[in-house]
Design an enzyme around this catalytic site. Structure first.
Site, PDB file in Angstrom:
ATOM      1  N   GLU A   1       0.888  -0.843   0.148  1.00 55.24           N
ATOM      2  CA  GLU A   1       0.094  -0.127  -0.370  1.00 55.24           C
ATOM      3  C   GLU A   1       0.869   1.582   0.031  1.00 55.24           C
ATOM      4  O   GLU A   1       0.693   1.623  -0.526  1.00 55.24           O
ATOM      5  CB  GLU A   1      -1.148   0.261   1.322  1.00 55.24           C
TER       6      GLU A   1
ATOM      7  N   SER B   1      -2.307  -6.688  -2.163  1.00 52.92           N
ATOM      8  CA  SER B   1      -2.573  -6.786  -0.546  1.00 52.92           C
ATOM      9  C   SER B   1      -3.836  -6.114   0.084  1.00 52.92           C
ATOM     10  O   SER B   1      -4.870  -5.839  -0.726  1.00 52.92           O
ATOM     11  CB  SER B   1      -1.454  -6.110   0.157  1.00 52.92           C
ATOM     12  N   ALA B   2      -4.538  -5.513   1.526  1.00 55.84           N
ATOM     13  CA  ALA B   2      -5.431  -5.711   1.759  1.00 55.84           C
ATOM     14  C   ALA B   2      -6.004  -4.255   1.053  1.00 55.84           C
ATOM     15  O   ALA B   2      -7.157  -4.251   0.561  1.00 55.84           O
ATOM     16  CB  ALA B   2      -5.627  -5.186   2.476  1.00 55.84           C
ATOM     17  N   CYS B   3      -4.922  -3.255   0.747  1.00 48.75           N
ATOM     18  CA  CYS B   3      -6.305  -2.323   0.174  1.00 48.75           C
ATOM     19  C   CYS B   3      -6.652  -2.205  -1.241  1.00 48.75           C
ATOM     20  O   CYS B   3      -8.098  -2.150  -1.689  1.00 48.75           O
ATOM     21  CB  CYS B   3      -5.330  -0.388   0.243  1.00 48.75           C
ATOM     22  N   SER B   4      -6.097  -3.394  -1.673  1.00 50.72           N
ATOM     23  CA  SER B   4      -6.771  -3.582  -3.485  1.00 50.72           C
ATOM     24  C   SER B   4      -7.289  -4.399  -3.416  1.00 50.72           C
ATOM     25  O   SER B   4      -8.875  -5.169  -3.830  1.00 50.72           O
ATOM     26  CB  SER B   4      -5.766  -3.921  -4.119  1.00 50.72           C
TER      27      SER B   4
END
Length: 383
Positions: free
Chosen positions: A301, A318-321
């Protein structure tokens, strides 16, 4: 550098669509001349999509609203149509979420699914697919290529196994069609998902190839459009745009691919010069457009946000996508630890990228990575 998330509509595609928004507005179900013209254009677009994938009969192509709908129609339609023959479906552990979540829902309805693992490069072993088959297996669903790491699967080999066993074979071709040659006949594909925007057509349009003779259950009922398999008034401007995009892809794919491979490999060669930096996905069995990496000790990110400040759009697994707190299921399936998967960077090239863009990224990424690692308490400081 984020064509995998969204591609611009090719100007030639847009030009082909414009008359059908305000002048040629006929409904292809109408009998008057405007309706008959819309029907001719609809069938011409269908033929162009069929030609791109080597389908001998254009009526095998069903237009939908997107690849997610096509995946749902393929999986649900096949599962419900053939449930009397069995309830077992085989897939891989790196499929798109529109496949994974549809299968989870089918499992709640009594179907069983086997998720075949992949190796460290994201490749599925065809023998593992073969060994997973039972007398209840009715469907195998494997993506042609993974849009996150670029790995291209052994589709022809898996298709041959499915054909020999008389099991339906669905392929999610979203990331591959229009970028690499796909031939449904040669590769024994029974059901193929396609996306318009992934080949520079408009958003909101997709298609599903259904081999002649195969019957699936529709789940969108109404006036019986698209041979009764996908009711609803057809999106004529969008379909015409997808047809034009398919026509252009068929003509230009090889030359486009060679140019993209050159830029992709230049990115890979230079970015891998950074220490604690690794390529994700197979080095050679890879889409022309995808360069994907992981960087130890930093977060994906942070990388994409700093690149964005430098005028470069990119993506991360990762998380934000993924809109969750979990890292990419694809990278985890390839054997990466959670902290390793969180440090991913995905660069996807496209038709309008050039050498100057690549040079800008090659200059920017080391600066961003060096700056973030200097702030990371995990990075082993020298001296």
């Amino acid at each position: 550098m984020d064509y995998g998330s969204a591609s611009p509509v090719d100007a030639r595609v847009l030009e082909s669509m414009l008359p059908y928004f305000d002048k040629d507005i006929g409904n292809p179900s109408s009998l008057h001349s405007a309706g008959r013209k819309a029907r001719r254009e609809l069938e011409a677009a269908r033929a162009k999509v069929a030609n791109l994938i080597g389908a001998p009969n254009p009526k095998s192509v069903i237009f939908t609203s997107c690849a997610t709908e096509s995946n749902n129609l393929a999986l649900r339609g096949a599962a419900m149509r053939y449930k009397d023959k069995g309830n077992h479906i085989i897939t891989s552990s790196v499929e798109h979420m529109s496949v994974m979540n549809t299968l989870k829902d089918l499992q709640r309805s009594g179907f069983e699914a086997t998720y075949v693992p992949v190796d460290k490069d994201g490749l599925v072993d065809a023998e593992r697919i073969k060994n997973a088959i039972t007398d209840k297996t009715i469907l195998i669903s494997i993506m042609y290529a993974n849009g996150e790491v670029g790995t291209v699967q052994p589709i022809k080999e898996i298709g041959g196994i499915a054909s020999d066993k008389k099991i339906l074979f669905h392929v999610d071709g979203t990331a591959a069609v229009g970028k690499v040659p796909v031939n449904v006949e040669d590769e024994h594909i029974d059901l193929l998902t396609l996306s318009s925007n992934d080949m520079y057509g408009p958003k909101g349009v997709g298609a599903l190839y259904i081999k002649q003779g195969i019957r699936i259950m529709p789940f969108l009922l109404g006036g019986g459009q698209e041979f009764g398999l996908r009711s609803g008034s057809e999106n004529i401007p969008g379909i015409i745009g997808m047809g034009k995009a398919a026509e252009l892809a068929q003509k230009e794919m090889i030359d486009d691919g060679a140019r993209l491979i050159w830029m992709r490999d230049r990115l890979i060669e230079n970015i891998l010069k950074l220490e604690y930096t690794y390529l994700t996905g197979h080095r050679t069995k890879r889409l022309p457009s995808v360069a994907s990496f992981r960087f130890s000790f930093i977060e994906g990110e942070s990388i994409i946000l700093q690149l964005n400040d430098m005028g470069i759009t990119a993506s991360t697994g990762s998380a934000c996508s993924s809109k969750t707190l979990e890292p990419s299921h694809v990278l985890i399936a390839m054997g990466l630890r959670h902290e390793e998967a969180h440090g991913s960077l995905l660069l996807t090239l496209g038709r309008y990228n050039n050498d100057e863009d690549v040079g800008q990224v090659i200059e920017a990424v080391p600066k961003v990575v060096t700056r973030l690692r200097a702030l990371s308490p995990l990075y082993p400081k020298k001296g």
